[in-house]
Enzyme design. Structure first.
Site: not given
Length: 342
Positions: A62-63
């Site tokens: 995630y990111s």
């Protein structure tokens, strides 16, 4: 907040988990979800804890790890009050080496340590494999996870996006060698995506693996903003990211939204609240992962608990969202005793 056992384990989790895919906002996929910074994340964590929701889910991709880092900063000083769950297996955009993907022993040991560092903790309450690694022997993966549990770095283990046979083979191998068993299955399940019921739900009931449900609003389609004959709202997460998620026919979506509208009028609840509540009444579900870009959305989603849809409402939603399953499930549904009782 209601708490349920995570599968057949003795560990209890809240029926709602806060998903932090909106933290960070890096890359084309996650920037469409949100770009929550540390200050905003800390406020969202405050609201969750005030409501009794104390479980937070993230992933190393995630990111590109920013989600884990921001979550770690947001829960700093209150680690004993929260349940932390993360996921590993996929390749981050900054990883290019041949061992920078998958669930081999080398990669698991390295990625778990990296996640612990970003989260600012010395243990994970739940580690889930983000996907099945078909190139690494199941024995290698499970023995490594068992070592990490025995070392105190992980409390419980689970999977995500596995096929039924992937999960069942893994459980069988764990039982054969006496290794730690998977107790969680983070899976996509919604009123417009009920494939989970075909195989993974009965498997979970039979084997004691609890459903940790992601995208309960069908990749943002069940917000109540998408209607027949109207353009996609400007703030919809589907802009630019629809191809990443589950595909849904317009006919099914509008049929389900119509049924949700009827139930909303009868209950006074919002469409997202009804869609989440429906999931909480389905078999094998331990917790539903909710997300939010801001405090208003979070408080709306928190309103999905503390009440229950009636049997009549459940039946109406069941009928509207029903589709013909793939073979052999449509064939099995015609016979008694093919699935465990629910």
């Amino acid at each position: 907040m209601e708490f349920r056992r995570l599968g057949a384990s003795g560990f209890k989790v809240p029926v709602l988990t806060f998903g932090t895919g909106t933290f960070g906002g890096k890359g084309p996929l996650f920037s469409a979800w949100g770009s929550t910074d540390i200050a905003e994340a800390t406020r969202l964590v405050d609201v969750c804890l005030e409501s009794g929701l104390n479980m937070f889910d993230t992933a190393d991709v995630y990111s590109d790890g920013a989600s884990e880092s921001i979550l770690g900063a947001a829960v700093k000083g209150r680690r004993d009050k929260v349940i932390l769950s993360t996921k590993v297996t996929f390749r981050r955009s900054d990883e290019t080496g041949p061992n920078d993907v998958g669930s081999s022993r080398e990669r698991l040991l390295r990625t778990v340590d990296a996640s612990l560092q970003r989260l600012g903790t010395d243990y994970l309450d739940l580690l889930q494999l983000h996907g099945f690694d078909a190139e690494t022997p199941v024995q290698e993966t499970l023995s490594t996870l068992d070592d990490l549990v025995r070392a105190g770095k992980i409390r419980y283990i689970g999977v995500s996006n596995f096929s039924g046979w992937h999960l069942m083979k893994s459980l069988s191998v764990a039982d054969r060698y006496g290794w730690t068993r998977y107790v969680a299955n983070q899976a996509y399940y919604s009123l417009i995506g009920r494939d989970y019921e075909w195989e993974q739900m009965p498997l979970g009931l039979d084997q004691g693996v609890g459903g940790v449900i992601w995208s309960p609003l069908g990749w943002g389609r069940l917000t109540g903003k998408i209607r027949r004959g109207t353009p996609l709202p400007a703030d919809s997460r589907l802009h630019g990211s629809a191809s990443y998620g589950p595909q849904v026919s317009d006919e099914l979506l509008y049929r389900v939204v119509d049924a949700l509208d009827e139930v909303a009028k009868e209950t006074g609840k919002s469409i997202p609240q009804i869609a989440i509540n429906w999931l909480l009444q389905r078999p094998s579900v331990s917790t539903v992962v909710i997300g939010a870009r801001n405090e208003e959305q979070l408080r709306q989603n928190l309103g999905a608990v503390g009440w229950s849809l009636t049997d009549e409402h459940m039946k109406k939603l069941d009928e509207a969202s029903k589709v013909t399953p793939a073979y052999p499930y449509w064939h099995q549904n015609g016979f008694e005793r093919n699935k465990p009782p629910v």
